[in-house]
Design an enzyme around this catalytic site. Structure first.
Site, PDB file in Angstrom:
ATOM      1  N   THR A 276      -8.602   6.557  -1.928  1.00  9.66           N
ATOM      2  CA  THR A 276      -9.950   6.001  -2.064  1.00  9.66           C
ATOM      3  C   THR A 276     -10.979   7.101  -1.808  1.00  9.66           C
ATOM      4  O   THR A 276     -12.095   7.034  -2.323  1.00  9.66           O
ATOM      5  CB  THR A 276     -10.168   4.829  -1.081  1.00  9.66           C
TER       6      THR A 276
ATOM      7  N   LYS B 183      -8.566  13.899   4.714  1.00 12.26           N
ATOM      8  CA  LYS B 183      -7.726  12.695   4.697  1.00 12.26           C
ATOM      9  C   LYS B 183      -6.694  12.869   5.808  1.00 12.26           C
ATOM     10  O   LYS B 183      -6.617  13.937   6.412  1.00 12.26           O
ATOM     11  CB  LYS B 183      -7.027  12.510   3.350  1.00 12.26           C
ATOM     12  N   ARG B 184      -5.900  11.832   6.089  1.00 10.27           N
ATOM     13  CA  ARG B 184      -4.858  12.001   7.087  1.00 10.27           C
ATOM     14  C   ARG B 184      -3.918  13.135   6.709  1.00 10.27           C
ATOM     15  O   ARG B 184      -3.693  13.397   5.522  1.00 10.27           O
ATOM     16  CB  ARG B 184      -4.079  10.690   7.250  1.00 10.27           C
TER      17      ARG B 184
ATOM     18  N   LYS C 252       0.557  14.579   1.090  1.00 10.41           N
ATOM     19  CA  LYS C 252      -0.830  14.849   0.699  1.00 10.41           C
ATOM     20  C   LYS C 252      -1.074  16.345   0.495  1.00 10.41           C
ATOM     21  O   LYS C 252      -2.128  16.761   0.008  1.00 10.41           O
ATOM     22  CB  LYS C 252      -1.800  14.278   1.725  1.00 10.41           C
TER      23      LYS C 252
ATOM     24  N   LYS D  40     -14.739   8.249  -3.580  1.00 12.29           N
ATOM     25  CA  LYS D  40     -15.975   8.541  -2.858  1.00 12.29           C
ATOM     26  C   LYS D  40     -16.544   9.885  -3.293  1.00 12.29           C
ATOM     27  O   LYS D  40     -17.758  10.037  -3.496  1.00 12.29           O
ATOM     28  CB  LYS D  40     -15.714   8.535  -1.339  1.00 12.29           C
TER      29      LYS D  40
ATOM     30  N   HIS E 242       0.795  -1.235   0.000  1.00 10.58           N
ATOM     31  CA  HIS E 242       0.000   0.000   0.000  1.00 10.58           C
ATOM     32  C   HIS E 242       0.820   1.274   0.000  1.00 10.58           C
ATOM     33  O   HIS E 242       0.257   2.363   0.141  1.00 10.58           O
ATOM     34  CB  HIS E 242      -0.919   0.052   1.221  1.00 10.58           C
TER      35      HIS E 242
HETATM   36  C1  26W Z   1       4.038   0.878   9.941  1.00  8.26           C
HETATM   37  C2  26W Z   1       3.371   2.218   9.873  1.00  8.26           C
HETATM   38  C3  26W Z   1       2.407   2.259   8.758  1.00  8.26           C
HETATM   39  C4  26W Z   1       1.065   2.037   8.971  1.00  8.26           C
HETATM   40  C5  26W Z   1       0.172   2.045   7.920  1.00  8.26           C
HETATM   41  C6  26W Z   1       2.851   2.499   7.480  1.00  8.26           C
HETATM   42  C7  26W Z   1       1.975   2.494   6.434  1.00  8.26           C
HETATM   43  C8  26W Z   1       0.639   2.260   6.657  1.00  8.26           C
HETATM   44  C9  26W Z   1      -0.331   2.193   5.502  1.00  8.26           C
HETATM   45  C10 26W Z   1       0.314   1.431   4.363  1.00  8.26           C
HETATM   46  C11 26W Z   1      -0.798   3.529   5.115  1.00  8.26           C
HETATM   47  C12 26W Z   1      -2.038   3.520   4.249  1.00  8.26           C
HETATM   48  O1  26W Z   1      -3.138   3.557   4.747  1.00  8.26           O
HETATM   49  N1  26W Z   1      -1.840   3.531   2.922  1.00  8.26           N
HETATM   50  C13 26W Z   1      -2.935   3.870   2.036  1.00  8.26           C
HETATM   51  O2  26W Z   1      -3.601   2.711   1.591  1.00  8.26           O
HETATM   52  C14 26W Z   1      -4.751   3.048   0.829  1.00  8.26           C
HETATM   53  C15 26W Z   1      -5.463   1.764   0.494  1.00  8.26           C
HETATM   54  O3  26W Z   1      -4.737   1.018  -0.421  1.00  8.26           O
HETATM   55  C16 26W Z   1      -4.357   3.819  -0.424  1.00  8.26           C
HETATM   56  O4  26W Z   1      -5.525   4.219  -1.100  1.00  8.26           O
HETATM   57  C17 26W Z   1      -3.548   5.057  -0.033  1.00  8.26           C
HETATM   58  O5  26W Z   1      -3.074   5.708  -1.196  1.00  8.26           O
HETATM   59  C18 26W Z   1      -2.397   4.660   0.851  1.00  8.26           C
HETATM   60  O6  26W Z   1      -1.714   5.809   1.336  1.00  8.26           O
END
Ligand code: 26W
Length: 783
Positions: free
Chosen positions: A627, A519-520, A525, A631, A331
């Site tokens: 995503t 969004k976060r 971003k 929406k 992701h």
């Molecule tokens: C280990 C810390 C950590 C935690 C969560 C690193 C990375 C993440 C995720 C990979 C972050 C995340 O939510 N990524 C998002 O995933 C969505 C679903 O696929 C995508 O639409 C977003 O672009 C992506 O940033």
């Protein structure tokens, strides 16, 4: 149980009395919520049991979606919708004097996720159940979900999210299905009949107890399971969700959580499989395990451990079964987000698991040396263990049969750059699955008026086959249809305006353009670019208050990771600018800025249907998919965006005329990175608009009151060579916004664009995505 309104009303009143011991007159909204939701859960139980019995009887292949996060939000409204009882219950409650929408507000959000990754998992569960696939979620029942955000004097303050305080009506505790998860200990190796035998002694045992939640498919027949695990040890492992996304931190408790999920989940899968009475070599025919990013990668060594140490298989056979069972989704390509665990931590916490990983790595590197005898530099690059670190992505790729990215561009970047060596080695393993969103929550439930209009125009088949939403394309020029979509948007905007007024006491012009960025909060971003642009607009309006500008309301919602200093400062900046702009009577008829606190699933459902403009402005190449972009599109907002993530695919469908695309392309960005970035000073010195807003960040006293200075933000751009290209893309961002202002002046043209966007959004339904996962990755049949 209740197939008509009168029966529902009667049963509901009976339950009120029996469950709460209260007569109807004394019931509070919270009581109504509690009784209603438990009734619905009970009602779904029959089909839940039936679904499971069917799976058993037909020996159906099961997919288990492992995720550290499931951001499911509220369930009452969606469950009623999927059961086809929304209208009936709404009418019935109304006759009893209750408003369903108000009752829905009584439910706490299940906020067991940070953002995109967790919400994707929740959308996937909805689609799996609706499409009648045997697919279940496997996660952790955090006592505290993602923190609740309060804004105090412009700053983010984090409060614990005790979502279980009022109880969770949707879950069933299953102590009969508990398993034991083991940490630490000494591994003893002995020989029995010439075979090595591994036994761990003096380990710490933790009991994992599952809580099952029904996942009700649309039209209710099919009910899958989300199984979330909890422990009852003193130093609870499942106490809280880590509030970090896109930033890896090597915390011991996080590693414990990951193994806790993987071990409990895999043990329970193997137990269920064994009930089929098949020998273990049939596992990959009956079970698929999917890992949502690398966080649950330990399912790979855990399955190996069970196959070898418990089932007595040899290494080769165990490895073959494991790598035919596990598949992995990536992701993110942000290097700071890639998980790398210290070897020392693993060795101590999970000694046997570490031995297995070491063996996987030894064999893998041996194979590499044979394959690339003349390129010894390849081995350390691909090795799973790199010095003192364990690279989780490498383990996930090596131990699974499928690796996918989440949008075409993202998968391309994985294959050509980030994971190129692995792609060269295993070209058939890599594939793309562009993300999707459930149109049931994000359109049918969040925007019922728009859904009804679509029903009236093209019938209801699109609900089962969302691609058929393209059918409304033929109305894009129809002025009656345009007027009606416009009126629906206006209605949704009025609703959001009154919500804003209620929450913040600020009056926004409901006829202004609602321009929304939710969004976060993260550097890539580029919420910073948005607020700098607002400062630029403010400067312009101050100079010339009678300027011909369509009034704009900029709305933000964003949580910052508690440890992400700069992100929190950007929240402060947005709030300081908002405060300044909103009270400036010279300009505030044309410009307003709103920061809505505590962005969450339920808030998103209120905001998104009211958007005219959707901000999807990440630095190209950085947003894996996005995503939220989908929406907004589905609810008729027009996107201002970069050619990044799934924006690229939205653009493929609607074209330049129906999106406001700006900024550098991803290969340009990547090219700059390879040469150490671009010369930010040049842009700063050559563009007066850029210089003015940047200087305002550091002008003492510029933002009224305390003479706030945002030197830290200023330097985050100027001293990092503008890592996220905020200034580089600024001019083209201004231009795109000017185009929005021009387009909005012709309502018919605007509405036409909006309809075209809605029409094409059906392809982003997670139903389409899940069909592809099912046939191309998991090998599932529809029941
Ligand atoms: C280990 C810390 C950590 C935690 C969560 C690193 C990375 C993440 C995720 C990979 C972050 C995340 O939510 N990524 C998002 O995933 C969505 C679903 O696929 C995508 O639409 C977003 O672009 C992506 O940033």
């Amino acid at each position: 149980m209740f197939n008509n309104k009168e029966a529902f009303k009667q049963l509901f009143q009976e339950k009120l009395v029996s469950k709460l011991g209260k007569p109807k007159m004394e019931a509070q909204k919270a009581d109504v919520y509690k009784v209603l939701s438990s009734m619905i859960r009970e009602y779904a139980s029959k089909n839940w049991i039936k679904t499971n019995q069917n799976y058993q009887a037909h020996q159906e292949k099961q997919v288990y979606y492992f995720s550290m996060e499931f951001l499911i939000g509220r369930l009452l409204g969606n469950n009623l919708l999927n059961l086809g009882m929304l209208e009936l219950v709404r009418d019935g409650l109304k006759e009893l004097g209750w408003d369903l929408e108000e009752i829905e507000e009584e439910e706490s959000d299940a906020g067991l996720g940070n953002g995109g990754l967790g919400r994707l998992a929740a959308c996937f569960l909805d689609s799996l159940a609706t499409l009648q696939y045997a697919g279940h979620g496997c996660g952790i029942r955090y006592k505290y979900g993602l923190f609740e955000q309060k804004i105090v004097e412009g700053n983010q303050v984090e409060l614990p999210d005790y979502w279980l305080q009022k109880g969770n009506e949707w879950e069933v505790r299953r102590p009969d299905k508990k398993v034991e998860v083991r940490f630490k200990g000494n591994v003893e190796i002995s020989k029995e009949n010439g075979e090595l035998v591994f036994e761990t002694h003096n380990y710490d045992a933790v009991t994992a107890i599952p809580y099952d939640m029904p996942v009700i498919g649309y039209e209710g027949e099919h009910v899958n399971t989300l199984r979330i695990w909890s422990d009852c040890s003193v130093d609870s492992i499942s106490e809280f969700l880590y509030p970090d996304d896109s930033q890896y931190e090597g915390k011991l408790l996080r590693l414990k959580q990951q193994y806790f999920l993987c071990s409990a989940g895999v043990q329970s899968i193997v137990r269920t499989f064994e009930k089929l009475g098949l020998s273990i070599e049939h596992l990959p025919e009956k079970v698929a395990i999917h890992i949502n990013d690398t966080h649950p990668t330990l399912v790979i060594p855990e399955l190996m451990r069970i196959l070898i140490d418990v089932k007595g298989l040899g290494w080769a056979e165990a490895w073959e079964l494991t790598t035919r069972t596990v598949s992995y989704t990536n992701h993110t390509t942000l290097s700071e987000a890639l998980e790398k665990w210290p070897v020392s931590m693993l060795k101590e916490l999970l000694p046997r698991i570490y031995m297995i990983i070491e063996e996987i790595n030894t064999r893998f590197c041996g194979m590499l040396m044979k394959k690339y005898p003349d390129q010894p530099e390849i081995v350390p690059q691909m090795s799973i263990i790199d010095g003192h670190q364990l690279k989780m992505a490498n383990l996930a790729i090596v131990g699974s049969y499928s690796v996918n990215g989440v949008a075409a561009l993202h998968t391309d970047i994985l294959m050509k750059r980030e994971m190129k060596l692995f792609y060269d080695l295993y070209p058939n393993r890599f594939n793309n699955k562009t993300n999707g969103i459930t149109h049931r929550r994000w359109l049918l439930h969040a925007n019922p008026a728009l859904s009804n209009l679509i029903n009236e125009s093209i019938g209801t088949r699109w609900i089962d086959s969302p691609e058929e939403m393209v059918g409304i394309l033929k109305y894009s020029e129809d002025s009656g249809f345009q007027d009606r979509t416009r009126a629906i948007k206006q209605h949704n905007k009025l609703k959001l305006a009154s919500f804003i007024h209620e929450k913040q006491g600020i009056i926004v012009d409901p006829y202004s353009i609602f321009d929304i960025h939710v969004k976060r909060l993260h550097g890539y971003k580029r919420q910073l670019m948005n607020i700098l642009h607002i400062m630029y607009l403010y400067n312009q309006l101050k100079q010339n208050p009678s300027m011909d500008r369509i009034p704009r309301t900029f709305i933000f919602g964003a949580k910052a990771a508690p440890s992400y200093w700069l992100a929190k400062r950007i929240i402060k900046l947005i709030n300081v600018v908002a405060h300044q702009v909103n009270r400036d009577r010279k300009v505030n008829q044309k410009l307003k800025v709103i920061f809505l606190e505590n962005y969450s699933v339920s808030l998103a459902e209120k905001i998104i249907p009211a958007a005219d403009v959707s901000e999807q402005i990440s630095t190209a190449s950085k947003e894996a998919s996005g995503t939220g972009n989908m929406k907004f599109m589905m609810n008729g907002a027009l996107t201002i965006g970069t050619m990044d993530g799934a924006n690229v695919e939205m653009h493929d469908m609607v074209g330049d005329a129906n999106m406001f695309i700006f900024g550098l392309q991803s290969d340009q960005v990547l090219e700059y990175y390879q040469h150490g970035g671009y010369a930010v000073q040049n842009v700063y010195h050559s563009d007066a608009r850029v210089r003015e807003v940047m200087d305002q960040l550091v002008s003492p006293g510029y933002f009224g009151l305390n003479g706030y200075e945002f030197e830290d933000i200023f330097h985050s751009i100027m001293s990092t060579n503008d890592e996220y290209f905020v200034l580089k893309d600024f001019a083209s961002y201004i231009e795109a916004h000017q185009q929005i202002d021009r387009s909005y002046r012709s309502p018919k043209k605007w509405q036409r664009k909006s309809i075209i966007n809605i029409a094409h959004s059906g392809k982003f339904s997670s139903d389409c995505t899940i069909r592809k996962y099912a046939s191309e990755i998991w090998g599932l049949e529809r029941i």
